[in-house]
Write an enzyme that holds these catalytic residues in place. Sequence first.
Site, PDB file in Angstrom:
ATOM      1  N   ASN A 162       1.013  -1.170  -0.148  1.00 44.48           N
ATOM      2  CA  ASN A 162      -0.005   0.025   0.081  1.00 44.48           C
ATOM      3  C   ASN A 162       0.829   1.318  -0.148  1.00 44.48           C
ATOM      4  O   ASN A 162       0.422   2.229  -0.555  1.00 44.48           O
ATOM      5  CB  ASN A 162      -0.933   0.095   1.118  1.00 44.48           C
ATOM      6  CG  ASN A 162      -0.251  -0.029   2.640  1.00 44.48           C
ATOM      7  OD1 ASN A 162       0.642  -0.497   2.549  1.00 44.48           O
ATOM      8  ND2 ASN A 162      -0.870   0.486   3.692  1.00 44.48           N
ATOM      9  N   CYS A 295      -3.350   1.095   6.396  1.00 43.95           N
ATOM     10  CA  CYS A 295      -3.928   0.500   7.791  1.00 43.95           C
ATOM     11  C   CYS A 295      -4.388   1.562   8.793  1.00 43.95           C
ATOM     12  O   CYS A 295      -5.144   1.038   9.788  1.00 43.95           O
ATOM     13  CB  CYS A 295      -2.724  -0.130   8.459  1.00 43.95           C
ATOM     14  SG  CYS A 295      -1.038   0.853   8.460  1.00 43.95           S
TER      15      CYS A 295
END
Length: 492
Positions: A162, A295
């Site tokens: 990510n 996250c």
Amino acid sequence: MPHTPYPFADRTLPNYVDGAFVAAGDTFPLIDPVTGRKIAGVAAADRALVDAAVAAARRALTGPWGRMALADRVALLGRIADAIEARFDDFVAAEIADTGKSLLQATRVDIPRGAANFRAFAALAQARSTQCFESDTPDGLGAINYSIAKPLGVVAVVSPWNLPLLLLTWKVAPALSCGNTIVAKPSEETPSTATLLAEVMHEVGVPEGVFNLIHGFGAGSAGEWLVSHADVDAITFTGESATGTAIMRAAAEGVKPISFELGGKNAAIIFEDADFEAAIAGTMRSVFSNCGQVCLCSERVYVARPIFDRFVAELATRARALKLGDPYAGADMGPLISAAHREKVLGYYRLAVEEGATIVTGGGVPDLVGDLAGGSFVEPTILTGLADDARCVREEIFGPVCHIAPFDSEEEVIARANDTRYGLAAALWTSDVKRAHRVARQMDVGIVWVNEWFLRDLRTPFGGTKLSGIGREGGEHSLAFYSEPMNICIKL
């Protein structure tokens, strides 16, 4: 069209082992998530190459790197940062090709932070002093005790897709600053900026074996072979909680130090007295940044009942206004990382309906045309009406989606926000300073933002509780993990 062409177009991304680039062996395709097309091949490391990388890292500990003075090591890390900035456009092009994220995020966050990590941790390592104190001994003669920080040794760095460069350098920089050697395994989805980093290491003269890069998958592949390797001394990993559990089992065999930053199902709490505009703007960022693939993103949003309807309506209006598409054409939001991940997120969208959710906006695939039609895009989505025990409220989705629920009291919302297996981050929005301090202390998470989101000071502790991880990194906390304190006692 990209401002700078993708550096590895129609090539095979190599591994980097013992100071040499190795492209031999099986390859797998690298897919552009914006178009769904193959843009390059990636050389997969076999078990023999993983063994060679670990062996090279082991040898380097006692070579020129192991004998290098701290000042010289710090200077070398500075040259790495300089070289990243010199190839800034290449790194941006590689980051966008791998992830499809917006040009704004790649240029303002990911690549600058990649370079900054090396400078920040080099400075911290240089500033850290040796502790020395005199103490009595049982015979009364006394002693001098002093402690030194020794490197852990060979560190396995397993980084996610990510924030590929940012999170790789977040680990590599402090590990190198403490004198360790590294075998890095980036996600198979995002190998490009890691390969550019290997080129930078090579260009600036990092000694052979100090930084090694292997490509491949997880279970039954390079990732598993690396974290279960007997000659790896420590493991640092950012990624899914389930993968962290598997790595923890492998680390237990050798009782190895681990540092895990895992998943999250983070809460944002908007109190009635919050600055409404700031809370809306901040929640837009905390839900939809990087297509929700952070996250730290807020997937659970709790809003005080008196402002609930207004908040939902305004957030939905702004979500509908987000422009999806080509990162180089001013898109606000790009695609998900892959077709497989898109199917996972769409599965949760369908599940939400089955569980009784109201889809305020989104819930499907955007109507894009041309090259973008093959990309892994989903609509930014807002849900309401689910019970706190619904799967879509309890399980990490990792997409551009949130569930918004009303609350009536401070005590109630604290209990609901903490009712999760995760414990990474929370965002609080209030103009009451006393409430901010009071509520923040009661959150079962590793980091709380008040009237902000994702404001990071690299010196502060970063990590989570429960399924969100083990340990803390950042500043002295990183140096403490990547080094082993050794006490030397000399009797007077």
